[in-house]
Write a protein that holds these residues in place. Sequence first.
Motif, PDB file in Angstrom:
ATOM      1  N   ARG A 152     -12.028   8.565 -10.108  1.00  0.00           N
ATOM      2  CA  ARG A 152     -11.762   7.919  -8.824  1.00  0.00           C
ATOM      3  C   ARG A 152     -10.459   7.149  -8.898  1.00  0.00           C
ATOM      4  N   VAL A 153      -9.567   7.457  -7.988  1.00  0.00           N
ATOM      5  CA  VAL A 153      -8.317   6.733  -7.891  1.00  0.00           C
ATOM      6  C   VAL A 153      -8.392   5.915  -6.607  1.00  0.00           C
ATOM      7  N   TYR A 154      -8.389   4.599  -6.781  1.00  0.00           N
ATOM      8  CA  TYR A 154      -8.517   3.716  -5.627  1.00  0.00           C
ATOM      9  C   TYR A 154      -7.181   3.523  -4.938  1.00  0.00           C
ATOM     10  N   VAL A 155      -7.211   3.641  -3.628  1.00  0.00           N
ATOM     11  CA  VAL A 155      -6.038   3.403  -2.799  1.00  0.00           C
ATOM     12  C   VAL A 155      -6.089   1.963  -2.303  1.00  0.00           C
ATOM     13  N   CYS A 156      -7.247   1.562  -1.814  1.00  0.00           N
ATOM     14  CA  CYS A 156      -7.444   0.227  -1.243  1.00  0.00           C
ATOM     15  C   CYS A 156      -8.469  -0.523  -2.098  1.00  0.00           C
ATOM     16  N   SER A 157      -7.979  -1.445  -2.895  1.00  0.00           N
ATOM     17  CA  SER A 157      -8.894  -2.199  -3.756  1.00  0.00           C
ATOM     18  C   SER A 157      -9.650  -3.269  -2.963  1.00  0.00           C
TER      19      SER A 157
END
Length: 87
Positions: free
Chosen positions: A3-8
């Motif tokens: 999972r690559v988070y865009v919006c933490s």
Amino acid sequence: MNRVYVCSCFGITEQQVREHADTGACTPRQIASACKAGTDCGGCVRRIQSLLGRGNCPRRELIDSGAPEPLGAEADAAAPAALSEAA
């Protein structure tokens, strides 16, 4: 799964942004309406723009050609359910 988070701020992943884009969210504002990404600190807006790119988006193509965006009931009928509910 990686999972690559865009919006933490809201825990929104690249995959989630792509899924919203696949259902009709063509702009960062539409992504924000669908999942809140980009509405807190704003640090992810450029990444969202990058993910959206200038790919195939029927609504964007109409807007770019000068057609007005649908308003009111027309917009509700044309918008994906997730975007209509968030508005």
